[in-house]
Motif scaffolding. Structure first.
Motif, short mmCIF file in Angstrom:
data_model
loop_
_atom_site.label_atom_id
_atom_site.label_comp_id
_atom_site.label_asym_id
_atom_site.label_seq_id
_atom_site.Cartn_x
_atom_site.Cartn_y
_atom_site.Cartn_z
N ARG A 141 0.84 -1.21 0.00
CA ARG A 141 0.00 0.00 0.00
C ARG A 141 0.87 1.25 0.00
NH1 ARG A 141 -4.87 -1.50 4.33
NH2 ARG A 141 -5.85 -3.09 3.02
N THR A 142 0.31 2.33 -0.51
CA THR A 142 1.04 3.58 -0.61
C THR A 142 0.39 4.68 0.22
OG1 THR A 142 -0.14 3.95 -2.71
CG2 THR A 142 2.15 3.20 -2.85
N ARG A 166 5.71 3.61 -0.10
CA ARG A 166 5.03 2.33 -0.30
C ARG A 166 5.60 1.32 0.69
NH1 ARG A 166 6.31 -2.27 -3.22
NH2 ARG A 166 8.09 -1.21 -4.20
N ASP A 168 5.29 -2.73 1.68
CA ASP A 168 4.84 -4.04 1.24
C ASP A 168 5.09 -5.01 2.38
OD1 ASP A 168 4.43 -6.50 0.08
OD2 ASP A 168 5.56 -6.07 -1.76
N ARG A 261 -3.02 6.26 -3.79
CA ARG A 261 -2.58 5.34 -4.82
C ARG A 261 -1.20 5.74 -5.31
NH1 ARG A 261 -7.91 3.93 -8.50
NH2 ARG A 261 -9.24 3.27 -6.76
N ARG A 262 -0.55 4.83 -6.00
CA ARG A 262 0.76 5.14 -6.55
C ARG A 262 0.61 6.25 -7.59
NH1 ARG A 262 3.92 -0.26 -8.05
NH2 ARG A 262 5.67 1.23 -8.12
#
Length: 265
Positions: A141-142, A166, A168, A261-262
Motif C-alpha cells: 500500500r502507498t 510504499r 509491502d 494510490r501510486r
C-alpha cells in the motif's frame, strides 16, 4: 532558476543524505532501471500538495497526484486499529483533526501538532498496524506524506511537494518517492523489518528520472542479508487506520500520512 536545475539540486541533496548514511566502503553502480514502472492515475478524489516556496509554484501545473485509495475501504470513517472497546474520546477527536487536515490542508499547524501529541501519548495497541500499513499482498500500500514536525513537536508544516511511501508487508519492502510532475522523480527502495511498533529499514537503491529521459538506478551496495535494526533509519508507529498513519522518525520528528494510490508523472 530553470526547472531542471531545481530538480538536480533536490536530487543531489537527497542522494547525498542517503549516501552519507551508508557504509564508508559502499560501492555504487549506475545502470538503467529495468523494473521502474509508471502507474496511471484514476480520476478519483485526491489530496494535492500545494507548493509553499516561490519557485515551486512553477510546478503547480504538473499533473502529479496522489489519490485517495478507495480500494478495500469498507469502513473508511472508523479508526480500525484503536484496540479498545471504547476508544479514548480525545484520540478520536485528534484522528478527526488529522483526517480533516489531510483533506483540506487548512487546519492550522498548532491544532495538528496538538493532535499528534495526543496520539503519541495514547499507547494504542500496534498489533494490527503492519497489516494495515502494508497490506496482505505485494506490491503493498502507498501513503502520501501530509505533515512533518520538528523534534518534540516544536513546530511543523504541511509537506510542500508530493512525497509517497510504499510499504509491502508481504515482501518486507519499502519505497520512498518524491515526485515533481513532468520535471522528474526520485525514489529510494529497500527492505524493512518490523518489531512491535518499530519499522527499521535499509535502502538498497535509488531511481532517478529527469524529464523524458529513461530512469537510472544507482545501487547503494546494501544487498547483504542483514536485517535492518534500530542502528538504521526507522519509524515508530503510533497510529494506523485505513485513512491515515502517524509515526516518529529516528531523528525525533513526527509526521503523518494519508492513504493514496501510486503516482505517475
Amino acid at each position: 532558476m530553470g526547472s531542471q536545475t531545481v530538480l538536480s539540486h533536490m536530487l543531489s541533496s537527497f542522494t547525498l543524505a542517503v549516501l552519507k548514511s551508508s557504509s564508508p566502503n559502499t560501492k555504487t553502480s549506475l545502470r538503467p532501471s529495468s523494473n521502474f514502472q509508471q502507474v496511471k492515475l484514476t480520476n478519483t478524489t485526491h489530496y494535492s500538495l500545494k507548493p509553499t516556496k516561490p519557485y515551486l509554484h512553477r510546478f503547480s501545473r504538473a499533473k502529479t497526484r496522489a489519490t485517495l485509495d478507495e480500494k478495500d475501504q469498507t469502513s473508511i470513517s472508523t479508526p480500525l486499529l484503536v484496540q479498545e472497546e471504547h476508544p479514548n474520546k480525545e484520540v478520536e477527536e485528534s484522528v478527526k483533526v488529522l483526517k480533516n487536515a489531510a483533506k483540506s490542508r487548512k487546519v492550522v499547524a498548532e491544532e495538528v501538532l496538538s493532535a499528534l501529541s495526543v496520539i503519541e501519548k495514547a499507547n494504542i495497541d500496534p498489533s494490527g498496524f503492519l497489516d494495515t500499513l502494508g497490506g496482505s499482498k505485494s506490491p503493498g500500500r502507498t501513503w502520501m506524506l501530509v505533515f512533518t514536525s520538528k523534534k518534540q513537536l516544536k513546530g511543523g508544516r504541511y509537506f510542500p511537494i508530493t512525497a509517497v511511501q510504499r510499504f509491502d508487508a508481504a515482501a518486507k519492502r519499502i519505497e520512498n518517492g518524491v515526485y515533481l510532475g513532468p520535471i522528474g522523480s526520485l525514489t529510494f527502495e529497500g527492505r524493512f523489518s518490523w518489531k512491535k511498533r518499530i519499522l527499521a529499514f535499509i535502502f538498497e537503491c535509488i531511481r532517478i528520472k529527469i524529464g523524458p529521459l529513461n530512469p537510472l538506478e544507482i545501487s547503494l551496495g546494501q544487498n547483504e542479508d542483514r536485517e535492518p535494526s534500530t542502528k538504521d533509519p526507522f519509524f515508530i508507529w503510533y497510529y494506523v487506520d485505513e485513512e491515515i498513519a502517524v509515526a516518529r522518525g529516528k531523528s525525533g520528528g513526527t509526521a503523518f500520512w494519508c492513504r493514496c494510490r501510486r503516482v505517475t508523472i
